[in-house]
Every structure is written in structure tokens, then in C-alpha cells.
Design a protein around this motif. Sequence first.
Motif: not given
Length: 962
Positions: A367-372, A410-417, A445-448, A450-451
Motif C-alpha cells: 500500500l505504501q509503495c502504491v501511494r508513493t 483501491v489505491e492501485v485502481v487510482n494509480l492506474c487512473l 470502495a473498490l467498485a467506486s 473502478a467506476g
Amino acid sequence: MVRRSSPLDSPEELDDFSDSGSDYEATLKASKRRKRPVPGPLLPKRPRRNAARRVTSSPSNNPIPTPPPDPSLQQQPSSQETPRQVSLRPGRSVDEGKQGISAKDIYDAICSGKSAMVTVVDEWLDSYKQSREAGLLVLINFIVQSCGCKGVVTQEMFGSMENAEIISSLTKEFDEDSVNYPLCTPVPQLKHFKASLCEFARVLVRSCQNSLIYDEYLFPSLLSLLTGLSDSQVRAFRHTSTLLAMKLMTGFVDIVVVVSVQLQTTQRRYDVENSKREHDRASDRLEELQATVSECIENKEELSSMMNSIFRGVFVHRYRDRLPEIRAVCIEELGIWLKTDPEDFLNDGCLKYLGWNLHDKQGPVRLQCVRTLQGLYQEKEFIGRLELFTSRFKERILSMVLDKDPDVAVEVVNLCLLMQQKTEEGLAEDECGHIYPLVYASHRALASAAGVFLYNKYAHIEHCQCCLSLFRVDNQEDNKSNNAAFLQVVISFYIQSEFHEHGAYLVDSLWGVAGSELRDWETMTAFLLQDAGLMYEEEGPLIELMMCAIKQAAQATPPVGRTQGKKVILSMKDKKIQEQDRRRITAHFIPLLPQLLGYMHIFLFCPLFHLLYLFTPPSFLQHLDLLLSQICGIVEKHTELTVLEACAHLVTTLCSESYTFSSRAHVAFSQLLDGLTECFSSYLSDLLQVRECVDDNLSLSLFLSLHHFPLLFQLELMRLNKEVRSFCQVCQTCLSVNQTEIRDQAFEVLCDLLLLYSESSVRSKPALQALVHLPSDSLRSELAAFLLDYIFIDAEDTELEGILTLNEKNRKRNQLAGYCKLIIYGVLDLTAATDVFKHYSKYFKDFGDIIKETVSKSKLIDPILSAETVCLCLQQLFSEMLTDNRSREDLPEIRDLAKRLAMSFGINLHRVRKPLLALHMNGICFAFRDSPEGEEQHLNVDFLEILSEFSFKLLQQDRTQL
């Protein structure tokens, strides 16, 4: 600069989270070190070399210079350069007490979290300026105390021991019986310890940035000690020293950036002055600028030396530490360095550590890696430097959208965005295919997330780039056309996704980002009632999505099965929005409902979500008559069960006395019922009419048949009971077949039949007593085995559980609810609930509400028997644990189940007194039951530990009796 490594380096080295093996291992393992004959009171300051010569000899101004190939040959600020001495005698030294502030004072200020760190640091700096050794000694003792160690470093021993010997002696004084230390102790007094400690390190570096940071004594000595502590086998030493070292490094990076800016500015001013003609040039000014440039270069090199010491001595070893908290700290601070000083850190040599730790086994580190990475991809100027990293680790990032930790996913999906929006190439369509199905995930949260990704990927129109974003559009017609385009995109996606039974999940996923588009009822109804270019196969999905959007707006609750982190209570603002949505739905659909009912009967469900009382008769009666006539026509023409049930629900709603127009609805539906009754009576009279030409024998047979109707009725009941028994036997056979659909259907039918033909169903109708069918012992066993084999099982792939097994979860919940109904209504004995209760804790996420309700209902049926059943299920689990391996590995899990079941007894101890007494008596008898001959005596005595979870609810007199 850090040695550049290809990001293709294998991340398998992450599996070896070694606590040793650093460049300082030889120092720690040394048994005897050569002492200086006469240790001087102060370290002589290293003479500074000419800055110009440094510039010419150094190929780069990077704050972390490239180390030599052999780390053992690298000169470091280690214990070999600075002798230290330690005493393990408690108490403070005399010299330390003379300096004003002590290590305990600093520690208490950090623990309280209320002291101003600037004041604390200033007091310590005053004592340090009076005596460098005493001030440094105070700081060292504070660090040791922050680690939770009882050892104290004294002035007398300060100059006679090496750092390795100091750490070795402190390790012997560490409390090995306790695994807690200030950074991880869960007590209120140390709640803010970590934040205060980090603030202390930050303020210390900031306060020393113009003077003491360059004295070549304080920070080199401090870093040497922290580096040795970070390589210790003691977890508290490693964690605390690594955190401090990383925070000091962050402070150094901030100063390096300031010094670099100052150097560039001064160098530019020097070049401008030097470019002037000789008679216009100010020599004094030029010499002053030259001295400033030299000083900046020298300061930057000293900072680079200390930063290299931390990076090579601490970070490269601790980013793969065994403790996930230490790895997370390293990654978090690395992200700060990358953003603060991208010129020196944002390269493949540093980014590879982020890529490798994406494979970490612990969720918080990933999680910390993805947020970084999110922080890096948000900066447009960093994208070019991230190209190689993106190409190497994109596949891993995309696979992490199915991470077993929902927060990471959830954070990975935000990173992909961010990768989709910021990078030039974005994500290919097949890569986006990893994210699209997540809009149907059970985790909200994950579905949102992805939405949001889906919305930003496809809700985009070429001629109006921003009209579907969060900005408002002044032109209403353009807004309507853009909403229409968005709805067509959503309909197309819904059709292609092939999850046609889960429109509510798609709507809920898009609700947060596209709520205004999904609330555009005018555009949706225009699609249906007008020739708006909608294809025939798109009408059904549009209607389903519109119905889901209506329900979402009116009820403001997620779909069934979509979990939430915690119970959400609507705020006043949300309630106001919900009320406005209901008014808009009612105002729009009431005039159009008669037309929509003629279009498709699914709109019979619409009024259930409306607030019909909002409209007074003058504005509503003209549409009410059309609605009533349309409903009556549907009832007269159609025989489908779903349509007639919807009509019944709608009639109940419209005839409710809470509405002023209910009398009108009563009249209309009374006329409908009268017509249906008259029609049925005419058909029945035609059926029973006897022709005048019928012979006497036939009339007599008909007469006898009517008089023997009770006998015929009993015979019919017997025949029906026989068929029910035969059918139950067939269904029981189907419980063991390999075809899932047949097996599940057989279980559900058996639950329904046994409940329908139970004694409780015919209690008020004695004439139907012959239909009662009780399950046989074999059927009871089959039903219980079905629970264990097909309901209480783990998913094969937990990463796909939220997406692919949603239907399966709902089916299992229905099956478990059917079995629990058999227990509650007396079809099965209450002791059969043990097969359900024993899974309360393990499957709390999926079936917790059903099992909790069953426990509650069982207490209403028979409180004492219910308590004995709870005890019985715990006894069965305990016996299974002993039978499997005669170990106590599962004992904590059973205790956790007992703790959950104990909470079900409530807080009224007098009401549950007898059930608790019965439970404890059964448990004590089980614990001291005699063992068979040849086996160990009192094998079950450990069951008392489980029983103790209920003991706190006993009254004092009952405890004495037991």
C-alpha cells in the motif's frame, strides 16, 4: 550517486529479509577492538579541502556519490572513527545533570505530545553548545530510552568503547520478556509518540541547518550510532533507529535542495559579475560571491556524504527488513526524497526499490509503495523519468487490482487512473480490461474506484472534453446531449460486460462520479418514449439501469451483498439531497407512468420508491385516473405471476390510508374485483350446471359424490402426503450428485417443503394434520453434511472472490437462511444449530448477520437449551482439535468464537442467569470428564479457558456456587 542498477534486477532478494549482512556487520561481530592510547576530549575537525578542487575531481554533484565496488573498503562514519563508551548502571551522570535538560526530559516531552518541539530542541542545543560531549551523550541516551532499553550511557565510559561494544552491552540490558517498545506499545500515554519523535528529528535538522550540521561531529557521530543500531538483531533498536535515520535523511534532502538553489543563484550572480569588463568589475564583490559558491559546494558535499552514509548504511538493508513496519517506513521516506529532490533521486537506481516492494508479502508495504507511486505520477514533469519504470512494472501494477487486500486494490485502481491520464500512451484496451469488471465487486470502495476509472475512460466526448466532468455546463441542451451520449456508453458497457443481473452494482459504482448523469430521468424516459435512436436490444438494459438508479436515489443504500467498511449514517446534507431526489422522481414519473406502464410492466415497481403524498389532488388526480385504469387493464389481460405480484404491491401502496387519494383507488380496485368475481362466478356456474336430460344414475352419483366429499378430501390428503414423502426422498438422493445446480436446487426445495409441511404450519388448521412430514434421521444428517461440504467452505481464489462469486455468495446465504428457518420453526432440533454456531467467527463477514439472528431467535425459543447448544458447539470444536493433532493451535480461534457468542447474551445479567449457569455446568462437566483407560487424564481441562469467556457475565453468587 547510488549505484545504478537495472530495474530488471530480480525481486527475489525481497524474500531474504535478513536482519544482518550490512557493511557494519564486521564491526558488530568484532570481539576485541584496538583502543586509542589517549582518547582526546574532542574530535579534531576535518580540514576542508579546496572547493574548486572538489568540483573538478567529482564527476557529479549528486548528494549520494557512487560508492566503490567493495563496500568493505569504503570509508564510513562508523565506530572505528569515533570511540564510545557505555555503562549499564542506571541513573544519570553528574556531568549530564549539569547541562540543564536531560534525556528523560526530552523523552517525557516526546511522550506527552503536547510540548513545543522547537523549545525542546533549543534547550538541548544550549546544553550542546556548552559541552559537545555532554550534549551528544544526552541525545544518545534519549535514543536508547526511545528504543525501550534500560541501559544508560555515562560520561566516564564514553571514550573507551566502540559503537559495536556499546550496542552489544545495551542489548544485554534489554528487557527480553517484553515485545513492546514505545513505537508499538498500544497505550494511551504513547499514542502520539511516533509523530512527536518524527517532529523532533525534523526540528533538530532544521535548527542545525546553518551551523551545527557542518561541524563534522554531531551528525556523523549520531549517524554512526543509528547505523549500528539499525543493524541490530533487536527489533526495537532496528525500528527506532531506522525511523530516526530516515527522518534525518529527509531533513538533509530538504537542506540540499535549499543549498542547491542558493548555489545556482550565487553562481549565476558570479557569472554575471565576472562577465563585466575589467574596469567595471567589483573585485570585492566577485571574491565574496566566489567564497559563497565555494562554501555552498563544500556544504553540499558534506550533506552528500552524510546522506550516502544513511542510504548505503541503513536504507539498502532495511528496505527488505523482516519487520513490515520498517520496510513501510523506508518506502514512505523514499517517496518523499523522490518528490523533493528529483534531480538526484528520481532515477532507475532508486525507483527499482519501489518496483521490488510491489511484490512484498505484507499489504501495508504494498500500500505504501502504491501511494508513493501515486505522488510521482501526479507530477507531469516526472512522467519522462518514469517511462522505463512504467514499462517494466506495469504488468505487476495491473495484476494488483485483484490484490487480496482491498485497500491496496483501491489505491492501485487510482494509480492506474493516473497512469491513464498523465502518460502519453496511457493504458491499452486489454490492460483496462483488468479494471472494468471491478465495478461489480462486492467491496464498495473498490467498485467506486473502478467506476471512476470507467467514467474517466469512456465518458468522454470529442467535441466537448470537459462537459462530462465535475464542471457545470451553461448550455442546457449541450448538457442533455452529453448525458445522452454518456448513457449510451454505459448501456453498451453493461451489455458487453454480460453481468446482466447486476445493474444495481454498476449504478452504485458510478453513483459517486456520475450521479448527475444517472439522475437525468428526462433523458432516460425520452429514450423510451421517443424515437431517440435506441436499438431494441438496448431498451431492456436502459430500463433496468433506470430502475436501479431510481432505487439508489430514493433509498440511498448500496445493493445487497456490497460490503461497507462501517455502517454509514446519512448526514443532514445527504438526507436533504435524498429528499430532493424523491421529489424529482415523483414529479417526473407520475405524469409519465401510465405511458411507461403500457411500454413495459417493470415500471409497476416505480411507485414503491416515490413519495406520493407530496402531490395534492389538484395536481395529481388527472394522472391518477389514467394510472388506475392502466393497472386494471394489466390485471385483466395478463396472467404472468411477476406482473400480478407487482400489481398487488402497487395496489397496496395506492390504497394506503396515508394518502388523501386512497378512497379513489379503493373505488377503482373494488370495481375491478367485482368484475373479476362476476366473471369467475359465471364460469363456475357453467361448469357446475347439470343438463336437464341427465339420467337418474348420473344425478345419484353426483349426489353421493357431494356427500362423500370429506372422505374424498382425506383420501386426497393421504395421497398428497405420500407424494411429498416420495419427492423428499428424491431430493435427498440429489443432495449427493456432482451437478452443482441440481444439488443446490434439491437443498433449497427440501428446506421449503419441510417448512411448508411442518407442525407449526398446520397448527391453526387441524384438518391438515395428515400433511405433516418430519425429516428422517438420515435426512437430518444429509442436510447438516451439506452445510459443511458446500456452504461453509473457502473460495478457491480469494482475489477473484469479490467479482466472480457474488451469485454464489447470495445462493449460499439463501441456503443457510433456509436451514436456520428449519431450526427456528422447530423442524430440526435446536441442537442442530451447533453446525451453524461453530462457524460464527470464521464466516462472520459472509454469514454473520444470519447466524447472529439464529442465535437470537434460539434464545427466545428456549434460553437454557440455547445456552447448552452454544456450549455443545464449543465442545465439539475442542474435541475435533484434540482428535486432529492433540495440540492447542486452534485454541485461540475457539476462544474468539466463544467471545463472540458471549456477547449475544446481552447486558441484562439477571435475565440470562439460568442459561449461563446451565452453560457453565455443562462446560465444567465436560472439562473434568473421565478419559478412557490408557489415555491421559483430564484431556479436556483446557476447555476451561474457553469457558472463561462467558464467566464475566456470571453474578457473584453464581460464581461462588460454581
